[in-house]
Design a protein around this motif. Structure first.
Motif, PDB file in Angstrom:
ATOM      1  N   GLY A 512     -10.371   4.780  -6.744  1.00 21.08           N
ATOM      2  CA  GLY A 512     -11.217   4.220  -7.792  1.00 21.08           C
ATOM      3  C   GLY A 512     -10.969   4.822  -9.153  1.00 21.08           C
ATOM      4  N   ASP A 513     -10.497   6.061  -9.177  1.00 20.19           N
ATOM      5  CA  ASP A 513     -10.189   6.746 -10.440  1.00 20.19           C
ATOM      6  C   ASP A 513      -8.713   6.651 -10.802  1.00 20.19           C
ATOM      7  N   GLY A 514      -7.949   5.931  -9.993  1.00 23.25           N
ATOM      8  CA  GLY A 514      -6.499   5.958 -10.126  1.00 23.25           C
ATOM      9  C   GLY A 514      -5.949   5.075 -11.220  1.00 23.25           C
ATOM     10  N   LYS A 515      -4.640   4.930 -11.179  1.00 23.33           N
ATOM     11  CA  LYS A 515      -3.919   4.110 -12.154  1.00 23.33           C
ATOM     12  C   LYS A 515      -2.939   3.232 -11.394  1.00 23.33           C
ATOM     13  N   LEU A 516      -2.928   1.957 -11.731  1.00 23.99           N
ATOM     14  CA  LEU A 516      -2.087   0.993 -11.024  1.00 23.99           C
ATOM     15  C   LEU A 516      -0.731   0.876 -11.697  1.00 23.99           C
ATOM     16  N   PHE A 528       1.976  -2.315  -5.414  1.00 15.93           N
ATOM     17  CA  PHE A 528       1.700  -1.394  -6.520  1.00 15.93           C
ATOM     18  C   PHE A 528       1.442  -0.002  -5.976  1.00 15.93           C
ATOM     19  N   ASP A 529       1.634   0.967  -6.854  1.00 12.16           N
ATOM     20  CA  ASP A 529       1.313   2.356  -6.544  1.00 12.16           C
ATOM     21  C   ASP A 529      -0.004   2.709  -7.212  1.00 12.16           C
ATOM     22  N   ASN A 530      -0.827   3.459  -6.487  1.00  8.19           N
ATOM     23  CA  ASN A 530      -2.056   4.031  -7.034  1.00  8.19           C
ATOM     24  C   ASN A 530      -2.135   5.448  -6.506  1.00  8.19           C
ATOM     25  N   GLY A 531      -1.870   6.415  -7.385  1.00  2.98           N
ATOM     26  CA  GLY A 531      -1.802   7.796  -6.935  1.00  2.98           C
ATOM     27  C   GLY A 531      -0.686   7.988  -5.944  1.00  2.98           C
ATOM     28  N   ASP A 532      -1.021   8.571  -4.793  1.00  2.00           N
ATOM     29  CA  ASP A 532       0.019   8.843  -3.796  1.00  2.00           C
ATOM     30  C   ASP A 532       0.109   7.764  -2.730  1.00  2.00           C
ATOM     31  N   LEU A 533      -0.481   6.575  -3.015  1.00  2.00           N
ATOM     32  CA  LEU A 533      -0.400   5.460  -2.081  1.00  2.00           C
ATOM     33  C   LEU A 533       0.400   4.315  -2.680  1.00  2.00           C
ATOM     34  N   ARG A 534       1.102   3.617  -1.810  1.00  2.00           N
ATOM     35  CA  ARG A 534       1.715   2.342  -2.181  1.00  2.00           C
ATOM     36  C   ARG A 534       1.005   1.247  -1.382  1.00  2.00           C
ATOM     37  N   VAL A 535       0.592   0.218  -2.070  1.00  2.00           N
ATOM     38  CA  VAL A 535      -0.160  -0.882  -1.476  1.00  2.00           C
ATOM     39  C   VAL A 535       0.702  -2.140  -1.502  1.00  2.00           C
ATOM     40  N   LEU A 536       0.808  -2.818  -0.374  1.00  2.00           N
ATOM     41  CA  LEU A 536       1.520  -4.092  -0.300  1.00  2.00           C
ATOM     42  C   LEU A 536       0.662  -5.115   0.409  1.00  2.00           C
ATOM     43  N   ILE A 537       0.661  -6.341  -0.105  1.00  2.00           N
ATOM     44  CA  ILE A 537      -0.011  -7.444   0.568  1.00  2.00           C
ATOM     45  C   ILE A 537       0.924  -8.641   0.543  1.00  2.00           C
TER      46      ILE A 537
END
Length: 576
Positions: A512-516, A528-537
């Motif tokens: 929630g505090d991250g950056k896309l 997209f990356d948000n912090g130390d995660l990569r999200v794919l849909i």
């Protein structure tokens, strides 16, 4: 995120609550502020409770405060940061409580003010904030003010609190203008035996207040203080774009017609004068310790005007309805995410993400349709005579959408039952429907009852465990048994357990505090990356390749083939 800070203030909270028990509710407002976090609303996951459909404590078929209190451990385990309660005030319930007869009294059907204060105290003790609905555009026609207006002559101070006008025509037999009601038919009702009519942009039992009247403004500041004194953490403001009407109440151009009744532009919507009201409310909220927030329900066009409501001296958030109405296309979602974040950044406000609420078709049913179309709009529900959604496809997409939405920076809203993957009741017969939109249009518009059906808690219990008896104010479809909480508790791959894991990881990784940061992944895949995660849909139908060496933290569906992301599936990867 503030819930992770909660343990640090547990002792202070316990002391404050002990003092509250000794000295009564007058101390409760101070007791609730010890867990304050000035930025709590910028990254929170806020859970909407529609009280009459959440949990029934007394067995009369209608949800209530005691039912909500009994389910606080469930909400705590889910991992949400705050609760938003839809209206629970004294009301004849012509529009499910959005017709308020007394803003300072809990309707007996929901319990008592003391029970609300207990709910507030227990939610705060668990680290959850509580915001409540405020309905300032209109009252009930049974409100003491409106009853006094009907008994008073034209031009009286009592009538000046509302919008009364003489009718047109020789004997006042025609409405003062051609404005339509959001719920169908004209937005004016005639006072019996008179030339005067009163304005109601919604149901005839919801007369619009006159916000040019200082008495109205003063009264609502007192209402704000009444609930702030009890310790609420903020307000969701209903029809925030409707309070001020253009002077003169000019006719709508004929070509605009019915379309403009609902939410977008016209002399009854989004007038600049509303912002003076919210600036004055901001000053009231800021007089209280801790961060007290306001959230705008504002349907505006062009969408840039939404930022006017969330400037630093007005509200904290505004619902992002364009995100809710986005088609199931990767490009469409990317565009709305980019534009939403760019707009809110211009005023330094957080972006909100919402996929369902009490006015719109539930996401699993909406995204199970072949075409999204008008079904996302308020009132345009799905009924037995409209195209039916693909239930399995809709659920699969809704699970993937949850992983996309809850990975985005900002604040997210969950409508009760989303965490269960609950679909719309799409085959409800007209004889059960209670939405004034359905009733006023004689069924031409299906209305919102389908998304308001009582929740299923126990698959094999009467009313699916909604209450101790078998009564429910709206009928539940038989399919709700497989979505019941007790069925999902023990199933590792259930939607409920998926949500719990999503919220746990969201908090742990501070999303929630991250950056896309977008990553190129092809036509049908958002990444997209948000912090130390990569999200794919993957919003397409064909499987897509995952990055080599990916460490999968969570996926919305099982991944049957290594290194592949199936269609209509989302995944969170650990970045190395």
């Amino acid at each position: 995120m503030f819930r992770r800070k909660f343990l640090a203030t547990t002792l202070a909270t316990a002391v404050a609550l002990s003092l509250s028990s000794l000295y009564g509710s007058a101390y409760a407002a101070d007791a609730t502020t010890v867990q304050s976090d000035e930025n709590w609303a910028r990254n929170s996951v806020i859970y909407q409770i529609y009280p009459r459909s959440f949990a029934d404590g007394d067995g009369n078929g209608i949800g209530d405060m005691s039912g909500v209190i009994s389910r606080l451990p469930y909400l705590d385990k889910l991992g949400v940061d705050a609760l938003w309660l839809s209206p629970f005030y004294k009301s004849p319930q012509a529009d499910a409580g959005y017709d308020v007869a007394d803003y300072r009294v809990v309707d007996p059907m929901f319990g008592s003010t003391e029970e609300f204060e207990r709910l507030l105290k227990e939610a705060h003790a668990r680290g959850m904030k509580v915001i409540v609905d405020l309905v300032p555009n209109h009252t009930s026609d049974e409100h003491a003010w409106f009853q006094a207006a009907l008994k008073s002559p034209p031009g009286s101070p009592e009538r000046a609190r509302y919008i009364f006008r003489d009718g047109r025509g020789e004997n006042g037999e025609l409405p003062p203008n051609n404005w339509p009601s959001v719920f169908g038919k004209a937005a004016w009702d005639r006072v019996p035996g008179e030339k005067q009519w009163y304005l109601h942009l919604f149901d005839s039992k919801q007369p619009d207040l006159n916000w040019d009247n200082p008495e109205v403004r003063a009264e609502f500041e007192k209402v704000l203080r009444f609930w702030l004194d009890r310790g609420v953490d903020g307000f969701r403001v209903d029809v925030a774009h409707g309070l001020i009407k253009e002077k003169g109440l000019a006719d709508l151009p004929i070509e605009e017609g019915r379309e403009n009744a609902g939410a977008l532009v016209g002399p009854m919507w989004d007038q600049d004068g509303v912002h003076e009201i919210y600036r004055s409310w901001r000053k009231v909220l800021d007089q209280y310790p801790g961060k007290r927030i306001m959230v705008a329900e504002a349907w505006v066009s062009p969408r840039e005007r939404l930022t006017h409501y969330i400037r630093s001296d007005e509200m904290d958030q505004a619902f992002n309805f364009e995100y809710l109405m986005t088609k199931w296309e990767a490009g469409a979602f990317k565009d709305i995410i980019n534009s939403s974040m760019a707009l809110t950044a211009t005023v330094g406000a957080p972006t909100t993400w919402v996929t369902s609420n009490h006015d719109t078709v539930r996401a699993p049913s909406r995204y199970g349709l072949k075409e999204l179309g008008a079904h996302a709009l308020p009132g345009n529900g799905i009924g037995p005579n409209t195209p039916q959604p693909d239930e399995a496809l809709g659920l699969r997409r809704a699970r993937a959408l949850a992983m996309l939405t809850l990975a985005l920076p900002g604040s997210t809203y969950i409508y009760q039952g989303e965490e269960l993957g609950l679909p719309e009741h799409t085959t409800m017969e007209g004889k059960y429907r209670q939405d004034p939109m359905f009733l006023r249009t004689k069924g031409e518009e299906v209305g919102r009852d389908g998304c308001r059906v009582p929740l299923p808690w126990k698959a094999d219990a009467p009313s699916f465990g909604f209450g101790p008896g078998d009564k429910t104010w709206l009928p539940q479809p038989a399919s709700y048994a497989r979505y019941a909480v007790d069925r999902q508790e023990g199933a590792a791959d259930s939607t409920l357990n998926l949500y719990r894991r999503i919220l746990e990881l969201r908090h742990d990784h501070k999303l929630g505090d991250g950056k896309l940061q977008w990553v190129d992944a092809g036509k049908d895949v958002l990444a997209f990356d948000n912090g130390d995660l990569r999200v794919l849909i993957n919003m397409g139908t064909q499987a897509a390749a995952l990055p080599e060496g990916s460490q999968v933290l969570l996926s919305s569906e099982a991944l049957p083939e290594a290194g592949k992301l199936p269609g209509n599936t989302a995944v969170w990867l650990k970045r190395t």
